[in-house]
Scaffold this active site. Structure first.
Site, PDB file in Angstrom:
ATOM      1  N   HIS A   1       0.846  -1.183   0.000  1.00  0.00           N
ATOM      2  CA  HIS A   1       0.000   0.000   0.000  1.00  0.00           C
ATOM      3  C   HIS A   1       0.889   1.242   0.000  1.00  0.00           C
ATOM      4  CE1 HIS A   1      -3.733  -2.058   1.952  1.00  0.00           C
ATOM      5  NE2 HIS A   1      -3.952  -1.856   0.663  1.00  0.00           N
TER       6      HIS A   1
ATOM      7  N   CYS B   1      -2.303   2.621   9.092  1.00  0.00           N
ATOM      8  CA  CYS B   1      -3.297   1.609   8.730  1.00  0.00           C
ATOM      9  C   CYS B   1      -4.489   1.629   9.683  1.00  0.00           C
ATOM     10  CB  CYS B   1      -2.666   0.216   8.719  1.00  0.00           C
ATOM     11  SG  CYS B   1      -1.571  -0.080   7.319  1.00  0.00           S
TER      12      CYS B   1
END
Length: 286
Positions: A181, A279
């Protein structure tokens, strides 16, 4: 009259950093465990400690509340152990929530769950047509959205978000599966227009993407492999206070040199699922 002695290093003038309290969404890791493998960090054979994950997550939430953040919570759902990684649940800007559509079947039910929460809280929900994993791959820097692709979010989602948000979306290609990511390889330190500042791991991007980053952010902090390997770049900043992995010690040093106040936290248990500070943090921009 001031003098610079021969051989002395010139003093670099750093901008004064200013913190602005944020509104964020989090999800308590009541069901956190690693029972499948969808990224290189995950190993179902290694034991996990859900109670420890909750304690470490609570520490992060306390840091945010102590900074004056508005911390909103979404209820965790049994059977969705990765729901704690709230950043992947969508991208919110101007009261519009662009929903997530996950790559792997194990996480796909999270998308509707987060969109239901957004609707209940009065956000305008844009149901995605393309695979994307929210703020995991979309980061706002000034008036520009940096968008990651290569492992999770489809490139087509970048154009979709540009239409929905009315913002310039710049695509960046990730090449290292450990940094799957964008928010594991790049951190937004100051998102204020005109004061944009980031940190990133050069080895996580292909050469065209590096050229874009170098041109746009020539003063960026470059983070070493050791700090990146504990997801040090998976951090969250209010423009002055930067919450980072406590083991990212050189990144901490560089942040101080650039006028920030780094705050280290230990999310080692959640790292077993491939996530860190950012996250666990989805910014809510009304």
């Amino acid at each position: 009259m001031s003098m610079i002695h021969e051989g002395a290093e010139p003093r670099v003038q750093r901008p004064e950093r200013t913190g602005t309290a944020r509104s964020v969404l989090m999800c308590r890791p009541e069901h956190f465990t690693v029972v499948y493998r969808i990224n290189p960090w995950m190993d179902p054979q290694s034991p996990t400690d859900t109670a420890l994950a909750v304690r470490q997550w609570e520490q992060l939430r306390r840091v945010y509340t102590d900074l004056g953040f508005d911390v909103q919570l979404i209820d965790p759902i049994p059977g969705l152990p990765d729901m704690v990684y709230a950043a992947n649940g969508g991208f919110v800007i101007d009261n519009i929530a662009y929903g997530a559509s996950f790559t792997y079947a194990e996480r796909q039910p999270e998308g509707p769950a987060y969109m239901d929460w957004f609707r209940a809280e009065g956000f305008e929900v844009a149901v995605p047509e393309n695979i994307n994993e929210g703020e995991g791959d979309f980061l706002l820097v000034g008036d520009t959205i940096l968008a990651g692709t290569g492992f999770r979010s489809a490139t087509a989602s970048h154009a979709e978000l540009a239409r929905i948000s009315g913002r310039d979306v710049v695509s960046l290609s990730l090449v290292d599966p450990n940094f799957y990511h964008l928010d594991t390889a790049l951190s937004v330190l100051d998102s204020t227009p005109g004061r944009e500042h980031i940190a990133y791991l050069p080895g996580a991007f292909d050469e065209p993407s590096l050229a874009v980053l170098r041109e746009r952010y020539p003063d960026a902090i470059l983070v070493n492999d050791e700090d990146a390997s504990v997801l040090g770049l998976n951090s969250f900043s209010d423009g002055y206070n930067v919450v980072i992995a406590s083991r990212a010690t050189d990144f901490e040093r560089q942040l101080r040199e650039h006028g920030y106040n780094p705050i280290g936290v230990d999310l080692s248990e959640l790292l077993l699922g491939g996530g860190g500070v950012k996250c666990c943090t989805l910014e809510l921009r009304r």
